[in-house]
Motif scaffolding. Structure first.
Motif, mmCIF file in Angstrom:
data_model
loop_
_atom_site.group_PDB
_atom_site.id
_atom_site.type_symbol
_atom_site.label_atom_id
_atom_site.label_comp_id
_atom_site.label_asym_id
_atom_site.label_seq_id
_atom_site.Cartn_x
_atom_site.Cartn_y
_atom_site.Cartn_z
ATOM 1 N N THR A 25 0.831 -1.190 0.000
ATOM 2 C CA THR A 25 0.000 0.000 0.000
ATOM 3 C C THR A 25 0.873 1.251 0.000
ATOM 4 N N GLU A 26 0.558 2.168 -0.909
ATOM 5 C CA GLU A 26 1.316 3.406 -1.003
ATOM 6 C C GLU A 26 1.191 4.213 0.287
ATOM 7 N N GLY A 27 2.305 4.750 0.740
ATOM 8 C CA GLY A 27 2.305 5.590 1.927
ATOM 9 C C GLY A 27 2.455 4.841 3.244
ATOM 10 N N VAL A 28 2.534 3.519 3.186
ATOM 11 C CA VAL A 28 2.684 2.726 4.401
ATOM 12 C C VAL A 28 4.175 2.506 4.667
ATOM 13 N N ASP A 29 4.585 2.697 5.888
ATOM 14 C CA ASP A 29 5.975 2.532 6.303
ATOM 15 C C ASP A 29 6.313 1.039 6.382
ATOM 16 N N ALA A 30 7.135 0.544 5.464
ATOM 17 C CA ALA A 30 7.471 -0.873 5.400
ATOM 18 C C ALA A 30 8.200 -1.351 6.652
ATOM 19 N N SER A 31 9.001 -0.501 7.246
ATOM 20 C CA SER A 31 9.715 -0.888 8.467
ATOM 21 C C SER A 31 8.746 -1.106 9.623
ATOM 22 N N MET A 32 7.720 -0.290 9.679
ATOM 23 C CA MET A 32 6.710 -0.468 10.722
ATOM 24 C C MET A 32 5.918 -1.752 10.484
ATOM 25 N N VAL A 33 5.631 -2.042 9.231
ATOM 26 C CA VAL A 33 4.923 -3.287 8.916
ATOM 27 C C VAL A 33 5.787 -4.482 9.299
ATOM 28 N N ASP A 34 7.093 -4.384 9.061
ATOM 29 C CA ASP A 34 8.001 -5.467 9.471
ATOM 30 C C ASP A 34 7.891 -5.720 10.971
ATOM 31 N N ILE A 35 7.844 -4.650 11.739
ATOM 32 C CA ILE A 35 7.718 -4.778 13.198
ATOM 33 C C ILE A 35 6.381 -5.416 13.561
ATOM 34 N N LEU A 36 5.319 -4.960 12.931
ATOM 35 C CA LEU A 36 4.004 -5.543 13.200
ATOM 36 C C LEU A 36 3.983 -7.028 12.849
ATOM 37 N N GLU A 37 4.562 -7.381 11.700
ATOM 38 C CA GLU A 37 4.603 -8.789 11.304
ATOM 39 C C GLU A 37 5.409 -9.625 12.292
ATOM 40 N N ALA A 38 6.501 -9.074 12.765
ATOM 41 C CA ALA A 38 7.372 -9.823 13.665
ATOM 42 C C ALA A 38 6.759 -10.042 15.042
ATOM 43 N N HIS A 39 5.926 -9.104 15.497
ATOM 44 C CA HIS A 39 5.460 -9.181 16.875
ATOM 45 C C HIS A 39 3.946 -9.288 17.056
ATOM 46 N N ILE A 40 3.180 -8.623 16.225
ATOM 47 C CA ILE A 40 1.747 -8.499 16.467
ATOM 48 C C ILE A 40 0.898 -9.353 15.524
ATOM 49 N N LEU A 41 1.209 -9.325 14.243
ATOM 50 C CA LEU A 41 0.388 -10.020 13.250
ATOM 51 C C LEU A 41 0.706 -11.511 13.226
ATOM 52 N N LYS A 42 0.378 -12.166 14.303
ATOM 53 C CA LYS A 42 0.604 -13.603 14.459
ATOM 54 C C LYS A 42 -0.667 -14.217 15.042
ATOM 55 N N ALA A 43 -0.928 -15.446 14.663
ATOM 56 C CA ALA A 43 -2.113 -16.127 15.197
ATOM 57 C C ALA A 43 -1.996 -16.319 16.705
ATOM 58 N N ALA A 44 -0.779 -16.520 17.186
ATOM 59 C CA ALA A 44 -0.547 -16.696 18.620
ATOM 60 C C ALA A 44 0.664 -15.854 19.035
ATOM 61 N N PRO A 45 0.475 -14.531 19.178
ATOM 62 C CA PRO A 45 1.606 -13.681 19.558
ATOM 63 C C PRO A 45 2.060 -13.965 20.991
ATOM 64 N N ALA A 46 3.282 -13.606 21.261
ATOM 65 C CA ALA A 46 3.827 -13.769 22.606
ATOM 66 C C ALA A 46 3.034 -12.914 23.587
ATOM 67 N N GLN A 47 3.070 -13.292 24.846
ATOM 68 C CA GLN A 47 2.355 -12.521 25.870
ATOM 69 C C GLN A 47 2.865 -11.091 25.946
ATOM 70 N N ASN A 48 4.130 -10.913 25.673
ATOM 71 C CA ASN A 48 4.713 -9.569 25.740
ATOM 72 C C ASN A 48 4.928 -8.976 24.345
ATOM 73 N N ALA A 49 4.102 -9.367 23.386
ATOM 74 C CA ALA A 49 4.254 -8.914 22.004
ATOM 75 C C ALA A 49 4.167 -7.395 21.884
ATOM 76 N N VAL A 50 3.283 -6.785 22.618
ATOM 77 C CA VAL A 50 3.141 -5.328 22.544
ATOM 78 C C VAL A 50 4.407 -4.651 23.062
ATOM 79 N N ALA A 51 4.962 -5.148 24.146
ATOM 80 C CA ALA A 51 6.197 -4.587 24.698
ATOM 81 C C ALA A 51 7.352 -4.779 23.716
ATOM 82 N N GLN A 52 7.413 -5.943 23.079
ATOM 83 C CA GLN A 52 8.461 -6.193 22.092
ATOM 84 C C GLN A 52 8.312 -5.252 20.894
ATOM 85 N N ALA A 53 7.092 -5.069 20.427
ATOM 86 C CA ALA A 53 6.848 -4.161 19.307
ATOM 87 C C ALA A 53 7.202 -2.732 19.694
ATOM 88 N N LYS A 54 6.836 -2.338 20.904
ATOM 89 C CA LYS A 54 7.158 -0.987 21.380
ATOM 90 C C LYS A 54 8.668 -0.773 21.391
#
Length: 75
Positions: A25-54
């Motif tokens: 998508t135009e205008g979307v920060d790819a680095s931020m999406v990478d972070i979301l994919e790594a920590h948040i966009l998972k079927a079973a994210p870690a309990q501390n996924a938000v802290a890791q993403a932060k």
């Protein structure tokens, strides 16, 4: 995105398709999406996924706030 989302049979497939769609998508920060994919966009994210993403977002922000200076030599 709709076609990809409809084709997704599992939550994991849906979330992967969402990440891919966001990156395309135009205008979307790819680095931020990478972070979301790594920590948040998972079927079973870690309990501390938000802290890791932060932490990853803060690291990215610090890198962007202090980019390396081009042309600096030590010799």
């Amino acid at each position: 995105m709709e076609g990809e989302a409809e084709a997704a049979d599992t939550p994991d497939q849906f979330l992967k398709a969402l990440g891919k769609s966001l990156k395309g998508t135009e205008g979307v920060d790819a680095s931020m999406v990478d972070i979301l994919e790594a920590h948040i966009l998972k079927a079973a994210p870690a309990q501390n996924a938000v802290a890791q993403a932060k932490d990853a977002i803060l690291k990215l922000a610090a890198e962007r706030a202090n980019p390396p200076k081009p042309g600096v030599d030590n010799g």
